[in-house]
Design a protein around this motif. Sequence first.
Motif, PDB file in Angstrom:
ATOM      1  N   HIS A   1      -2.063   7.546   6.361  1.00  0.00           N
ATOM      2  CA  HIS A   1      -1.655   6.236   6.876  1.00  0.00           C
ATOM      3  C   HIS A   1      -1.163   6.327   8.327  1.00  0.00           C
ATOM      4  CE1 HIS A   1      -1.976   3.800   3.231  1.00  0.00           C
ATOM      5  NE2 HIS A   1      -1.387   4.763   2.548  1.00  0.00           N
ATOM      6  N   GLY A   2      -1.079   7.534   8.877  1.00  0.00           N
ATOM      7  CA  GLY A   2      -0.600   7.707  10.246  1.00  0.00           C
ATOM      8  C   GLY A   2       0.905   7.558  10.390  1.00  0.00           C
TER       9      GLY A   2
ATOM     10  N   GLY B   1       0.778  -1.233   0.000  1.00  0.00           N
ATOM     11  CA  GLY B   1       0.000   0.000   0.000  1.00  0.00           C
ATOM     12  C   GLY B   1       0.810   1.284   0.000  1.00  0.00           C
ATOM     13  N   LEU B   2       2.096   1.198  -0.251  1.00  0.00           N
ATOM     14  CA  LEU B   2       2.954   2.383  -0.318  1.00  0.00           C
ATOM     15  C   LEU B   2       3.767   2.304  -1.596  1.00  0.00           C
ATOM     16  CD1 LEU B   2       4.147   2.425   3.404  1.00  0.00           C
ATOM     17  CD2 LEU B   2       2.472   3.953   2.359  1.00  0.00           C
ATOM     18  N   HIS B   3       4.667   3.266  -1.797  1.00  0.00           N
ATOM     19  CA  HIS B   3       5.569   3.186  -2.937  1.00  0.00           C
ATOM     20  C   HIS B   3       6.921   3.790  -2.597  1.00  0.00           C
ATOM     21  CE1 HIS B   3       4.327   7.302  -3.979  1.00  0.00           C
ATOM     22  NE2 HIS B   3       3.100   6.886  -4.027  1.00  0.00           N
ATOM     23  N   PRO B   4       7.899   3.615  -3.488  1.00  0.00           N
ATOM     24  CA  PRO B   4       9.257   4.067  -3.179  1.00  0.00           C
ATOM     25  C   PRO B   4       9.356   5.549  -2.826  1.00  0.00           C
ATOM     26  CG  PRO B   4       9.287   2.631  -5.086  1.00  0.00           C
ATOM     27  CD  PRO B   4       7.840   2.891  -4.761  1.00  0.00           C
ATOM     28  N   TYR B   5       8.465   6.370  -3.356  1.00  0.00           N
ATOM     29  CA  TYR B   5       8.496   7.799  -3.018  1.00  0.00           C
ATOM     30  C   TYR B   5       8.179   8.011  -1.540  1.00  0.00           C
ATOM     31  CZ  TYR B   5       8.308   8.249  -8.092  1.00  0.00           C
ATOM     32  OH  TYR B   5       8.561   8.139  -9.431  1.00  0.00           O
ATOM     33  N   HIS B   6       7.258   7.224  -1.013  1.00  0.00           N
ATOM     34  CA  HIS B   6       6.962   7.286   0.424  1.00  0.00           C
ATOM     35  C   HIS B   6       8.203   6.876   1.224  1.00  0.00           C
ATOM     36  CE1 HIS B   6       2.577   6.510  -0.825  1.00  0.00           C
ATOM     37  NE2 HIS B   6       2.636   7.761  -0.396  1.00  0.00           N
TER      38      HIS B   6
ATOM     39  N   VAL C   1       7.465  18.504   9.785  1.00  0.00           N
ATOM     40  CA  VAL C   1       7.010  17.134   9.540  1.00  0.00           C
ATOM     41  C   VAL C   1       7.850  16.197  10.391  1.00  0.00           C
ATOM     42  CG1 VAL C   1       6.582  15.371   7.790  1.00  0.00           C
ATOM     43  CG2 VAL C   1       6.516  17.792   7.145  1.00  0.00           C
ATOM     44  N   ARG C   2       7.175  15.271  11.053  1.00  0.00           N
ATOM     45  CA  ARG C   2       7.878  14.299  11.887  1.00  0.00           C
ATOM     46  C   ARG C   2       7.333  12.899  11.638  1.00  0.00           C
ATOM     47  NH1 ARG C   2       8.165  18.651  15.592  1.00  0.00           N
ATOM     48  NH2 ARG C   2      10.332  19.190  15.908  1.00  0.00           N
ATOM     49  N   LEU C   3       8.207  11.912  11.799  1.00  0.00           N
ATOM     50  CA  LEU C   3       7.794  10.512  11.755  1.00  0.00           C
ATOM     51  C   LEU C   3       6.995  10.181  13.009  1.00  0.00           C
ATOM     52  CD1 LEU C   3      10.968   8.444  10.736  1.00  0.00           C
ATOM     53  CD2 LEU C   3       8.816   8.539   9.534  1.00  0.00           C
ATOM     54  N   THR C   4       5.968   9.397  12.850  1.00  0.00           N
ATOM     55  CA  THR C   4       5.235   8.869  14.000  1.00  0.00           C
ATOM     56  C   THR C   4       5.866   7.516  14.362  1.00  0.00           C
ATOM     57  OG1 THR C   4       3.659   7.658  12.646  1.00  0.00           O
ATOM     58  CG2 THR C   4       3.090   9.955  13.206  1.00  0.00           C
ATOM     59  N   PRO C   5       5.525   6.954  15.509  1.00  0.00           N
ATOM     60  CA  PRO C   5       6.003   5.602  15.821  1.00  0.00           C
ATOM     61  C   PRO C   5       5.601   4.589  14.733  1.00  0.00           C
ATOM     62  CG  PRO C   5       5.192   6.642  17.816  1.00  0.00           C
ATOM     63  CD  PRO C   5       4.846   7.564  16.667  1.00  0.00           C
ATOM     64  N   ASP C   6       4.379   4.715  14.197  1.00  0.00           N
ATOM     65  CA  ASP C   6       3.976   3.835  13.092  1.00  0.00           C
ATOM     66  C   ASP C   6       4.836   4.079  11.859  1.00  0.00           C
ATOM     67  OD1 ASP C   6       1.998   2.580  14.554  1.00  0.00           O
ATOM     68  OD2 ASP C   6       0.347   3.716  13.667  1.00  0.00           O
ATOM     69  N   GLY C   7       5.247   5.319  11.654  1.00  0.00           N
ATOM     70  CA  GLY C   7       6.119   5.653  10.530  1.00  0.00           C
ATOM     71  C   GLY C   7       7.478   4.994  10.666  1.00  0.00           C
ATOM     72  N   LYS C   8       8.014   4.963  11.883  1.00  0.00           N
ATOM     73  CA  LYS C   8       9.301   4.290  12.109  1.00  0.00           C
ATOM     74  C   LYS C   8       9.190   2.789  11.844  1.00  0.00           C
ATOM     75  CE  LYS C   8      11.649   7.431  15.251  1.00  0.00           C
ATOM     76  NZ  LYS C   8      12.870   7.637  14.499  1.00  0.00           N
ATOM     77  N   ARG C   9       8.085   2.182  12.284  1.00  0.00           N
ATOM     78  CA  ARG C   9       7.879   0.748  12.029  1.00  0.00           C
ATOM     79  C   ARG C   9       7.710   0.490  10.529  1.00  0.00           C
ATOM     80  NH1 ARG C   9       5.470   1.317  17.053  1.00  0.00           N
ATOM     81  NH2 ARG C   9       3.434   1.878  16.222  1.00  0.00           N
ATOM     82  N   ALA C  10       6.958   1.361   9.857  1.00  0.00           N
ATOM     83  CA  ALA C  10       6.771   1.206   8.406  1.00  0.00           C
ATOM     84  C   ALA C  10       8.099   1.354   7.680  1.00  0.00           C
ATOM     85  CB  ALA C  10       5.759   2.220   7.889  1.00  0.00           C
ATOM     86  N   LEU C  11       8.926   2.286   8.116  1.00  0.00           N
ATOM     87  CA  LEU C  11      10.223   2.488   7.475  1.00  0.00           C
ATOM     88  C   LEU C  11      11.087   1.235   7.604  1.00  0.00           C
ATOM     89  CD1 LEU C  11      12.239   4.243   5.975  1.00  0.00           C
ATOM     90  CD2 LEU C  11      12.876   5.288   8.168  1.00  0.00           C
ATOM     91  N   ALA C  12      11.063   0.587   8.739  1.00  0.00           N
ATOM     92  CA  ALA C  12      11.825  -0.659   8.910  1.00  0.00           C
ATOM     93  C   ALA C  12      11.342  -1.712   7.911  1.00  0.00           C
ATOM     94  CB  ALA C  12      11.698  -1.175  10.342  1.00  0.00           C
TER      95      ALA C  12
END
Length: 171
Positions: free
Chosen positions: A92-93, A48-53, A109-120
């Motif tokens: 997407h939070g 549900g995401l792409h490389p730009y994200h 703009v800041r990463l959320t905890p969900d953003g850090k998990r998604a990045l991993a």
Amino acid sequence: MTTTNLEQPDSPILPRMPEELVASTAFLIKRLGFAAKDKSMAAYEQIGLHPYHHAVLAVLDEGSRETQGAIADALAYDRGQLVGLLDELEEHGLVERRRDPGDRRRHIVRLTPDGKRALAKLRTLAGQVDNDFLASLDEDERAQLHGLLRRLAEQHLPHCAPSAPPSASDG
């Protein structure tokens, strides 16, 4: 009379590219870039995401760029394009945006905890895409290819050049 049933290949046989084109390194780089992008987009779409994200989240994870303008500049993205990407990431939070108290025209703009998990997860996915795409190369060949591409990128893509080390006067 005996006939032999030959198996049909899974994919159609494509006509060969003209040798003049295949002999061009720039042509091969371009075509491989298209192929890599297509494979990456397909892999990222499955989650549900792409490389730009991924790129936006990676910039935010570095922590040095947090305004929309700085993120766009770091990635060489159009600022309008970045706003759309941030909207999607926010839905997407994975990021949060707030007005900069020091300058109400800017957004922080800041990463959320969900953003850090998604990045991993995205980093793992990117590694899988790399491994699949480079499967015909051994580890030394991959390192050599990366080094050569990095050198070309530093020459032709200023955003890929290494950061200048801080000078004595910066400290």
